[in-house]
Design an enzyme around this catalytic site. Structure first.
Site, PDB file in Angstrom:
ATOM      1  N   SER A  39       0.826  -1.219   0.000  1.00 30.79           N
ATOM      2  CA  SER A  39       0.000   0.000   0.000  1.00 30.79           C
ATOM      3  C   SER A  39       0.851   1.256   0.000  1.00 30.79           C
ATOM      4  O   SER A  39       1.786   1.381   0.790  1.00 30.79           O
ATOM      5  CB  SER A  39      -0.867   0.061   1.265  1.00 30.79           C
ATOM      6  OG  SER A  39      -1.688  -1.040   1.355  1.00 30.79           O
ATOM      7  N   HIS A  70      -4.026  -0.106  -4.438  1.00 31.51           N
ATOM      8  CA  HIS A  70      -3.497  -1.289  -5.113  1.00 31.51           C
ATOM      9  C   HIS A  70      -3.982  -1.302  -6.550  1.00 31.51           C
ATOM     10  O   HIS A  70      -5.165  -1.547  -6.809  1.00 31.51           O
ATOM     11  CB  HIS A  70      -3.972  -2.570  -4.426  1.00 31.51           C
ATOM     12  CG  HIS A  70      -3.376  -2.772  -3.070  1.00 31.51           C
ATOM     13  ND1 HIS A  70      -2.237  -3.508  -2.860  1.00 31.51           N
ATOM     14  CD2 HIS A  70      -3.736  -2.306  -1.856  1.00 31.51           C
ATOM     15  CE1 HIS A  70      -1.929  -3.503  -1.572  1.00 31.51           C
ATOM     16  NE2 HIS A  70      -2.830  -2.783  -0.938  1.00 31.51           N
ATOM     17  N   HIS A  92      -5.639  -9.965  -1.178  1.00 38.78           N
ATOM     18  CA  HIS A  92      -5.579 -10.283   0.253  1.00 38.78           C
ATOM     19  C   HIS A  92      -6.680 -11.273   0.630  1.00 38.78           C
ATOM     20  O   HIS A  92      -7.741 -11.295   0.003  1.00 38.78           O
ATOM     21  CB  HIS A  92      -5.789  -9.006   1.080  1.00 38.78           C
ATOM     22  CG  HIS A  92      -4.820  -7.911   0.779  1.00 38.78           C
ATOM     23  ND1 HIS A  92      -4.976  -7.056  -0.294  1.00 38.78           N
ATOM     24  CD2 HIS A  92      -3.685  -7.531   1.408  1.00 38.78           C
ATOM     25  CE1 HIS A  92      -3.962  -6.194  -0.312  1.00 38.78           C
ATOM     26  NE2 HIS A  92      -3.163  -6.450   0.705  1.00 38.78           N
ATOM     27  N   TYR A  94      -8.557 -10.966   3.112  1.00 38.83           N
ATOM     28  CA  TYR A  94      -9.723 -10.233   3.616  1.00 38.83           C
ATOM     29  C   TYR A  94     -10.650  -9.749   2.493  1.00 38.83           C
ATOM     30  O   TYR A  94     -11.771  -9.323   2.757  1.00 38.83           O
ATOM     31  CB  TYR A  94      -9.300  -9.065   4.515  1.00 38.83           C
ATOM     32  CG  TYR A  94      -8.477  -7.974   3.862  1.00 38.83           C
ATOM     33  CD1 TYR A  94      -9.024  -7.106   2.921  1.00 38.83           C
ATOM     34  CD2 TYR A  94      -7.145  -7.802   4.206  1.00 38.83           C
ATOM     35  CE1 TYR A  94      -8.269  -6.110   2.331  1.00 38.83           C
ATOM     36  CE2 TYR A  94      -6.378  -6.811   3.625  1.00 38.83           C
ATOM     37  CZ  TYR A  94      -6.945  -5.968   2.691  1.00 38.83           C
ATOM     38  OH  TYR A  94      -6.188  -4.989   2.104  1.00 38.83           O
ATOM     39  N   GLU A  95     -10.199  -9.831   1.247  1.00 42.66           N
ATOM     40  CA  GLU A  95     -11.087  -9.495   0.123  1.00 42.66           C
ATOM     41  C   GLU A  95     -12.004 -10.671  -0.212  1.00 42.66           C
ATOM     42  O   GLU A  95     -12.863 -10.550  -1.093  1.00 42.66           O
ATOM     43  CB  GLU A  95     -10.260  -9.121  -1.108  1.00 42.66           C
ATOM     44  CG  GLU A  95      -9.471  -7.825  -0.926  1.00 42.66           C
ATOM     45  CD  GLU A  95      -8.466  -7.620  -2.042  1.00 42.66           C
ATOM     46  OE1 GLU A  95      -8.895  -7.373  -3.178  1.00 42.66           O
ATOM     47  OE2 GLU A  95      -7.251  -7.730  -1.784  1.00 42.66           O
ATOM     48  N   ALA A 122       2.993  -2.393   3.808  1.00 42.73           N
ATOM     49  CA  ALA A 122       2.826  -1.406   4.870  1.00 42.73           C
ATOM     50  C   ALA A 122       2.455  -2.172   6.123  1.00 42.73           C
ATOM     51  O   ALA A 122       1.704  -3.142   6.053  1.00 42.73           O
ATOM     52  CB  ALA A 122       1.712  -0.438   4.490  1.00 42.73           C
ATOM     53  N   MET A 214      -1.403  -7.400   6.865  1.00 41.90           N
ATOM     54  CA  MET A 214      -2.434  -8.329   6.376  1.00 41.90           C
ATOM     55  C   MET A 214      -2.044  -8.940   5.036  1.00 41.90           C
ATOM     56  O   MET A 214      -2.900  -9.316   4.244  1.00 41.90           O
ATOM     57  CB  MET A 214      -3.767  -7.582   6.223  1.00 41.90           C
ATOM     58  CG  MET A 214      -4.211  -6.867   7.482  1.00 41.90           C
ATOM     59  SD  MET A 214      -5.639  -5.814   7.165  1.00 41.90           S
ATOM     60  CE  MET A 214      -5.647  -4.813   8.669  1.00 41.90           C
ATOM     61  N   SER A 215      -0.761  -9.012   4.763  1.00 45.34           N
ATOM     62  CA  SER A 215      -0.317  -9.562   3.472  1.00 45.34           C
ATOM     63  C   SER A 215       0.966 -10.358   3.678  1.00 45.34           C
ATOM     64  O   SER A 215       1.287 -10.748   4.803  1.00 45.34           O
ATOM     65  CB  SER A 215      -0.058  -8.399   2.494  1.00 45.34           C
ATOM     66  OG  SER A 215       1.058  -7.642   2.913  1.00 45.34           O
ATOM     67  N   ASN A 238       2.689   3.134  10.921  1.00 45.44           N
ATOM     68  CA  ASN A 238       1.948   3.619  12.099  1.00 45.44           C
ATOM     69  C   ASN A 238       2.308   2.769  13.324  1.00 45.44           C
ATOM     70  O   ASN A 238       2.763   1.632  13.183  1.00 45.44           O
ATOM     71  CB  ASN A 238       0.435   3.489  11.844  1.00 45.44           C
ATOM     72  CG  ASN A 238       0.039   2.077  11.465  1.00 45.44           C
ATOM     73  OD1 ASN A 238       0.181   1.666  10.298  1.00 45.44           O
ATOM     74  ND2 ASN A 238      -0.410   1.306  12.423  1.00 45.44           N
ATOM     75  N   HIS A 250      -6.582   4.292   7.287  1.00 41.94           N
ATOM     76  CA  HIS A 250      -5.903   3.814   6.072  1.00 41.94           C
ATOM     77  C   HIS A 250      -5.226   4.967   5.325  1.00 41.94           C
ATOM     78  O   HIS A 250      -4.165   4.783   4.720  1.00 41.94           O
ATOM     79  CB  HIS A 250      -6.916   3.091   5.178  1.00 41.94           C
ATOM     80  CG  HIS A 250      -6.309   2.430   3.973  1.00 41.94           C
ATOM     81  ND1 HIS A 250      -5.365   1.427   4.071  1.00 41.94           N
ATOM     82  CD2 HIS A 250      -6.511   2.626   2.644  1.00 41.94           C
ATOM     83  CE1 HIS A 250      -5.014   1.050   2.850  1.00 41.94           C
ATOM     84  NE2 HIS A 250      -5.688   1.754   1.966  1.00 41.94           N
TER      85      HIS A 250
END
Ligand code: HPA
Length: 272
Positions: A39, A70, A92, A94-95, A122, A214-215, A238, A250
């Site tokens: 990201s 993305h 991902h 989560y998609e 990220a 998350m990747s 962060n 985000h």
């Protein structure tokens, strides 16, 4: 020396999963290094001397990323004197994709001839000594997604050196040469899409994680299983949840990523 690969170990997937879908001239281009962008890191593509592009949508079996920040294409070109292919955008869990599909981009890079891959992302920093805005070299990972891209095949692949030792050394040396802060630690990959609770971040710390995202973890497993050399770099965008009073958003992740793209480029140009 990279071991020959038997794609039949990839469970139910046919050995020629992507070969027939890939334009011969792009395979002939012979990319040496694959670079998967996380990201906010899309600006890296502008620094690649681009020779061709291949939209994911034109390759059957490659999922289309659906997250802001993305894109969905491979960019072929040169970075310094290296032939690279940049995967601009990834999918991902989560998609709603399963782990095998999430790792399809890596299998496609392999089918294009790539044997060395740099995975970037990220991530939130869970280590109080690693401030946001810096990069972390991933030296190991925690796959906390409870799934694997290797599901469907009974292959028990060694993951003890999932992140290539030679590349770790090279990136350390490149950072030292640039006088750049490059932390080093363990990346924890979670399912998402929600950010973590403070308790989950404390859990990751207890487990030995330094950065959370998350990747990456499934892609690294897939690449390792295919005998590819893997490097991983986390842009610490962060403080992870609960480490500071502020809430996460985000937009901030994207902004810090964009600011850190330049130092990644310098690092890559020196390390590659
Ligand atoms: N958690 C999970 N994924 C992330 C974060 C985070 O804090 N920051 C960027 N990606």
């Amino acid at each position: 020396m990279i071991a020959p690969v038997n794609l039949s170990i990839m469970g139910a997937l046919p050995a020629n999963e992507f070969h027939s879908a890939l334009p011969a001239e792009l395979v002939d281009f012979g990319p040496e290094i694959g670079l998967v962008l996380g990201s906010g890191l899309g600006s890296i593509v502008e620094r690649v001397d681009m020779e061709a592009e291949l939209p994911y949508a034109s390759v059957a079996g490659l999922p289309q990323p659906g997250v802001p920040g993305h894109a969905g294409r491979f960019v072929f070109g040169r970075l310094g004197d290296r032939r690279v292919v940049v995967a601009e955008g990834r999918s991902h869990l989560y998609e709603g994709h399963d782990a095998v599909r999430v790792a399809a981009g890596i299998r496609c890079l392999h089918a294009l001839g790539v044997r060395k891959v740099v995975l970037t992302n990220a991530a939130g920093t869970a280590n109080a000594d690693f401030a946001p805005g810096n990069w972390m070299l991933i030296n190991d990972q925690l796959n906390l997604t409870a799934t694997s891209p290797l599901i469907g095949g009974g292959n028990f692949i060694d993951m003890s050196k999932i992140y290539c030792r030679r590349w770790l050394k090279r990136f350390r040396e490149a950072a030292a040469g640039l006088g750049m802060t490059l932390h080093e630690g363990v990346y924890a990959g979670l399912l998402g899409p929600q950010y973590e609770t403070p308790a989950e971040v404390r859990m990751v710390r207890v487990l030995g994680g330094d950065a959370i995202g998350m990747s990456t973890v499934l892609e690294a497993i897939q690449a390792c299983a295919l005998g590819m050399e893997v490097a991983g770099l986390s842009c610490l965008t962060n403080w992870a949840s609960g480490m500071r009073p502020r809430e996460l958003d985000h937009g901030e992740v994207m902004q810090v990523g964009a600011g850190a793209a330049d130092s990644l480029l310098q690092l890559l140009e020196r390390a590659l």
